[in-house]
Design a protein around this motif. Structure first.
Motif, PDB file in Angstrom:
ATOM      1  N   ARG A   1      73.868  72.283  50.857  1.00 24.88           N
ATOM      2  CA  ARG A   1      72.628  71.588  51.186  1.00 24.88           C
ATOM      3  C   ARG A   1      72.582  70.226  50.483  1.00 24.88           C
ATOM      4  NH1 ARG A   1      70.931  73.692  55.787  1.00 24.88           N
ATOM      5  NH2 ARG A   1      69.705  75.631  55.626  1.00 24.88           N
ATOM      6  N   ARG A   2      73.002  70.194  49.230  1.00 22.47           N
ATOM      7  CA  ARG A   2      72.965  68.926  48.481  1.00 22.47           C
ATOM      8  C   ARG A   2      73.911  67.904  49.131  1.00 22.47           C
ATOM      9  NH1 ARG A   2      70.020  69.470  43.950  1.00 22.47           N
ATOM     10  NH2 ARG A   2      69.757  71.567  43.085  1.00 22.47           N
ATOM     11  N   GLN A   3      75.081  68.378  49.563  1.00 25.96           N
ATOM     12  CA  GLN A   3      76.013  67.470  50.229  1.00 25.96           C
ATOM     13  C   GLN A   3      75.414  66.939  51.536  1.00 25.96           C
ATOM     14  OE1 GLN A   3      79.589  69.710  50.777  1.00 25.96           O
ATOM     15  NE2 GLN A   3      80.102  69.756  48.558  1.00 25.96           N
ATOM     16  N   GLN A   4      74.724  67.820  52.275  1.00 25.04           N
ATOM     17  CA  GLN A   4      74.109  67.382  53.519  1.00 25.04           C
ATOM     18  C   GLN A   4      73.037  66.323  53.248  1.00 25.04           C
ATOM     19  OE1 GLN A   4      72.933  71.322  54.974  1.00 25.04           O
ATOM     20  NE2 GLN A   4      74.208  70.945  56.804  1.00 25.04           N
ATOM     21  N   ILE A   5      72.275  66.551  52.183  1.00 24.74           N
ATOM     22  CA  ILE A   5      71.213  65.598  51.842  1.00 24.74           C
ATOM     23  C   ILE A   5      71.830  64.238  51.467  1.00 24.74           C
ATOM     24  CG2 ILE A   5      69.406  65.080  50.165  1.00 24.74           C
ATOM     25  CD1 ILE A   5      68.818  68.107  50.105  1.00 24.74           C
ATOM     26  N   ASP A   6      72.913  64.275  50.674  1.00 27.61           N
ATOM     27  CA  ASP A   6      73.542  63.021  50.265  1.00 27.61           C
ATOM     28  C   ASP A   6      74.125  62.286  51.465  1.00 27.61           C
ATOM     29  OD1 ASP A   6      74.762  64.236  47.039  1.00 27.61           O
ATOM     30  OD2 ASP A   6      72.838  63.363  47.656  1.00 27.61           O
ATOM     31  N   ARG A   7      74.728  62.995  52.393  1.00 23.60           N
ATOM     32  CA  ARG A   7      75.276  62.352  53.578  1.00 23.60           C
ATOM     33  C   ARG A   7      74.144  61.718  54.402  1.00 23.60           C
ATOM     34  NH1 ARG A   7      78.925  66.841  53.745  1.00 23.60           N
ATOM     35  NH2 ARG A   7      77.536  67.928  55.222  1.00 23.60           N
ATOM     36  N   PHE A   8      73.024  62.430  54.490  1.00 18.88           N
ATOM     37  CA  PHE A   8      71.887  61.860  55.204  1.00 18.88           C
ATOM     38  C   PHE A   8      71.411  60.573  54.533  1.00 18.88           C
ATOM     39  CE2 PHE A   8      68.226  61.906  57.901  1.00 18.88           C
ATOM     40  CZ  PHE A   8      67.182  61.424  57.118  1.00 18.88           C
ATOM     41  N   GLN A   9      71.388  60.581  53.176  1.00 24.15           N
ATOM     42  CA  GLN A   9      70.933  59.378  52.458  1.00 24.15           C
ATOM     43  C   GLN A   9      71.857  58.172  52.746  1.00 24.15           C
ATOM     44  OE1 GLN A   9      69.036  59.573  48.480  1.00 24.15           O
ATOM     45  NE2 GLN A   9      70.051  61.621  48.378  1.00 24.15           N
ATOM     46  N   TRP A  10      73.148  58.425  52.781  1.00 21.59           N
ATOM     47  CA  TRP A  10      74.055  57.307  53.027  1.00 21.59           C
ATOM     48  C   TRP A  10      73.837  56.738  54.431  1.00 21.59           C
ATOM     49  CZ3 TRP A  10      76.193  54.801  49.359  1.00 21.59           C
ATOM     50  CH2 TRP A  10      76.587  55.442  48.172  1.00 21.59           C
ATOM     51  N   ARG A  11      73.560  57.610  55.375  1.00 20.55           N
ATOM     52  CA  ARG A  11      73.378  57.138  56.738  1.00 20.55           C
ATOM     53  C   ARG A  11      72.031  56.449  56.930  1.00 20.55           C
ATOM     54  NH1 ARG A  11      76.401  61.856  58.027  1.00 20.55           N
ATOM     55  NH2 ARG A  11      74.497  63.133  58.196  1.00 20.55           N
TER      56      ARG A  11
END
Length: 738
Positions: free
Chosen positions: A73-83
């Motif tokens: 979940r944390r990785q998904q959140i970070d990827r969303f932030q970069w996008r």
């Protein structure tokens, strides 16, 4: 005496032998029970140890799965932030002025990329939400976790946040690209957490997500419903967990325990099976003990019964005649002058009860009678059953002056016995002979002959009599003829040897197409001579056999009608006992259906006397059978005193005028007037009339002039046997059996 000592010795040995066998049986059953329970306990322990090893492995796998899920979940959140870094920072700069549409657009993007998202927000280092205007205030639990994350520079105590309508968990990640320390807050549905529990659950196990800081509170359960409501366990329930493993950086532990159903099934299946095995083996041991006991006791019981049967009656337990006589001989010398009385009791017509009720009920009556007499005789008196229905009582201390009064007391007591548990409305009467023991009565032979002679005289006087020996009461005629006829009736019923006769009832109308007959019952003695119905019918009624005779007549008459396929009309006489029998309505209907007889071809005749004495029963019976299609005639009309007053109450269709008014009617003007009156009454009530005992042409002519509808008598037809074709009867029997 020697026999008594031998029996005593044998019983002592038997008692000791049985006591040892009982001790061995008890010890074996107890040991077997302990072994079977120990075996069940060990089996359950092995099962639980195996499950415990499985549960430790499962709980560790679930912890790893949860850690991987959170990390993902944390990785998904970070990827969303970069996008979406630019959009997130723009929203943060707008702060409280953020437009709702902009927030919802970004939330939609977040939900499209990450499943299970409820909402998101951005928090500053003071823990204040930037989008409070849109998201509203957070739960206290959420704010607590936010503050803890800020203070610890990272999320270290994840847990579920609940309110009355929803449940979620939060993940906080540092906001990428922000100059200050900011956190991106994302709230997730706990569905994925529950799915992990469900995926790793093994049969017979239950998986729970528990709070570390509240160890008796369930966060999630794999089988719980979608509300995810808090469930608080007791300390006892919490102690049942076989495995508890903490999930790092959360307030959670994964707990595993055996399901209640499995634990109960494991417990009961093992102990139940062990109990069954124990019970079966114990039963075998017990039956073996019982067999040994029966074998040991059997010989002694036989010896005891043999000894008892020598001196006592097997049915009632009373002493036999020989023992009674021996007792008197031994006691005779000690009986004082003017003391000592003997009684002999004979049950009136007990053979009739035996034949009518059966020997089983007859034996029950004798047992009950013996017990009742035993209860009321004076202390010290002896009682014996000296023959089938005769009892002798000896009281060596009774004063002669009390003898006759006490005999009447015994007679009254027997008469008032309640025998309803054996047969309804059954009552007994007795004849009692009384002998005062004086110098002339020297031995038992003299006593018994005196008693039986006195009893014979008492019975000759009639039923329910008391007679003192040497009284001058005359001997009356015996009832042998009545008993002989009674037995003949029973034999005829059992052997189906009655015969039906019929007599024509002639119509006075010329247009009558079919004949009318009265059905008559005939019985024959051993010599083949007809026994007068005037003799055997009253005896049958006296001994409650009239209803059985009526049933026989109904069945045989309907059978004859069916065999001959006649269209003639038949009249069947019924007794008062039949009217009072509630089962007769169903019997008549059943026989009509069985033989296929038209009810319109049948008339039942009831006498005026019986109809009046059984009025309610008669009205009910007539009403029910009339509905079925049959007719009724009131027989011997005019012989009773209440004919006219009761006639309107009885729904009959015909009146049969008593023959006493028909005989010599041509010479008796009063009879003419009486018959004319009855005819007029019947016509007014729309009833047909029948004249009985018509024997001359002159009588017939006058009766026609008096407007009677039917005439019956020897002038037209003498009763003859109702004969049906034997071949037709055989064919009918085969048809009915099929």
């Amino acid at each position: 005496m020697a026999t008594d000592k031998a029996i005593e010795s044998k019983f002592g040995y038997l008692k000791k032998e049985l006591k040892n066998a009982k001790t061995q049986l008890t010890f074996s059953i107890i040991v077997l029970f302990i072994v079977s329970m120990w075996y069940s306990h060990n089996t359950i322990k092995v099962h639980k140890d195996y499950q415990s090893s499985l549960m430790s492995s499962v709980s560790q796998q679930v912890v790893n799965e949860y850690q991987n899920h959170i990390a993902h979940r944390r990785q998904q959140i970070d990827r969303f932030q970069w996008r979406h870094q630019t959009e997130l920072l723009d929203l943060y700069r707008q702060g409280a002025l953020t437009e709702r549409e902009d927030y919802l657009f970004l939330l939609k993007e977040l939900r499209n990329e990450i499943s299970g998202v409820r909402l998101f927000s951005i928090f500053d280092k003071q823990g204040v939400g930037v989008f409070r205007k849109i998201t509203g205030d957070f739960l206290d639990d959420c704010q607590q976790e936010i503050d803890s994350t800020i203070n610890n520079n990272g999320q270290e105590a994840m847990f579920l946040h609940k309110d009355s309508s929803s449940v979620h968990y939060d993940i906080l990640q540092s906001l990428i690209g922000a100059q200050d320390l900011l956190y991106l807050f994302v709230a997730f549905e706990p569905t994925a957490l529950k799915s992990i529990l469900e995926r790793y659950r093994l049969p017979q196990q239950e998986l729970f997500l528990l709070r570390n800081d509240r160890h008796v509170e369930i966060e999630l359960k794999e089988s719980s419903n979608s509300t995810f409501s808090n469930v608080v366990m007791s300390e006892a329930e919490f102690s049942n967990f076989s495995s508890l493993v903490k999930i790092p950086k959360t307030r959670w532990s994964v707990g595993v325990r055996l399901s209640d159903n499995y634990a109960n099934e494991l417990f009961w299946s093992n102990y139940q099976w062990s109990f069954i095995v124990w019970a079966v083996v114990s039963l075998v041991l017990f039956l073996s003990y019982i067999s040994q006991k029966k074998k040991s006791v059997g010989q002694m019981t036989a010896l005891k019964q043999l000894e008892f049967s020598k001196s006592h009656d097997t049915l009632t337990g009373l002493m036999t005649r020989d023992v009674f006589s021996q007792y008197f001989n031994n006691k005779r010398s000690s009986i004082s002058e003017n003391q000592g009385v003997a009684f002999v009791i004979d049950i009136d017509k007990f053979q009739v009860f035996n034949n009518s009720l059966g020997f089983t009920k007859g034996d029950s009556v004798l047992r009950m009678l013996a017990e009742e007499i035993r209860k009321v005789i004076p202390i010290g008196a002896k009682i014996s059953r000296i023959s089938n229905d005769q009892f002798a009582v000896l009281d060596s201390n009774m004063n002669h002056t009390k003898a006759q009064d006490y005999a009447h007391f015994l007679k009254s007591h027997i008469e008032n016995l309640d025998l309803s548990n054996i047969e309804e409305s059954l009552s007994l009467t007795s004849c009692i002979g009384v002998v005062k023991i004086n110098a002339e009565v020297v031995d038992s032979e003299h006593l018994m002959s005196s008693l039986l002679l006195t009893l014979k005289l008492a019975k000759n006087k009639g039923r329910n009599q008391v007679l003192l020996y040497q009284s001058d009461d005359p001997e009356l005629v015996q009832h042998a003829q009545e008993m002989e006829i009674y037995h003949a009736i029973q034999r005829a019923l059992n052997e189906d040897s009655f015969q039906l006769y019929r007599q024509e009832i002639r119509s006075n109308l010329s247009n009558c197409e079919n004949s009318v007959y009265e059905v008559l019952l005939r019985m024959f003695d051993s010599m083949g001579n007809i026994v007068s119905p005037a003799l055997f019918i009253p005896i049958a009624e006296q001994h409650s056999l009239a209803a059985e005779l009526d049933k026989w007549v109904i069945a045989r008459a309907f059978k004859n009608m069916a065999i001959s396929k006649t269209k003639d009309h038949y009249c069947i006489n019924l007794s008062g006992q039949t009217l009072a029998d509630p089962s007769m309505v169903g019997y008549v209907k059943q026989k009509i259906e069985q033989f296929g007889v038209l009810p319109q071809q049948v008339t039942f005749e009831i006498t005026e006397t019986f109809a009046i004495t059984h009025l309610e029963s008669a009205i009910y019976f007539i009403g029910e059978i009339t509905k079925y299609g049959c007719q009724f005639a009131l027989d011997d009309f005019g012989s009773g005193l209440s004919s006219f007053s009761y006639l309107q109450k009885l729904p009959v269709q015909k009146l049969k005028i008593d023959g006493v008014f028909i005989k010599n009617i041509t010479k008796n003007s009063r009879n003419q007037a009486f018959v004319s009156t009855m005819v007029t009454l019947a016509k007014s009530m729309e009833m047909e009339t029948v004249a009985e005992f018509v024997e001359t042409e002159e009588e017939f002519t006058m009766l026609k002039e008096l407007n009677l509808d039917f005439c019956q008598g020897y002038f037209f037809h003498k009763p003859d046997r109702w004969i049906v074709n034997e071949m037709l009867e055989l064919a009918s029997n085969n048809h009915l059996q099929q």
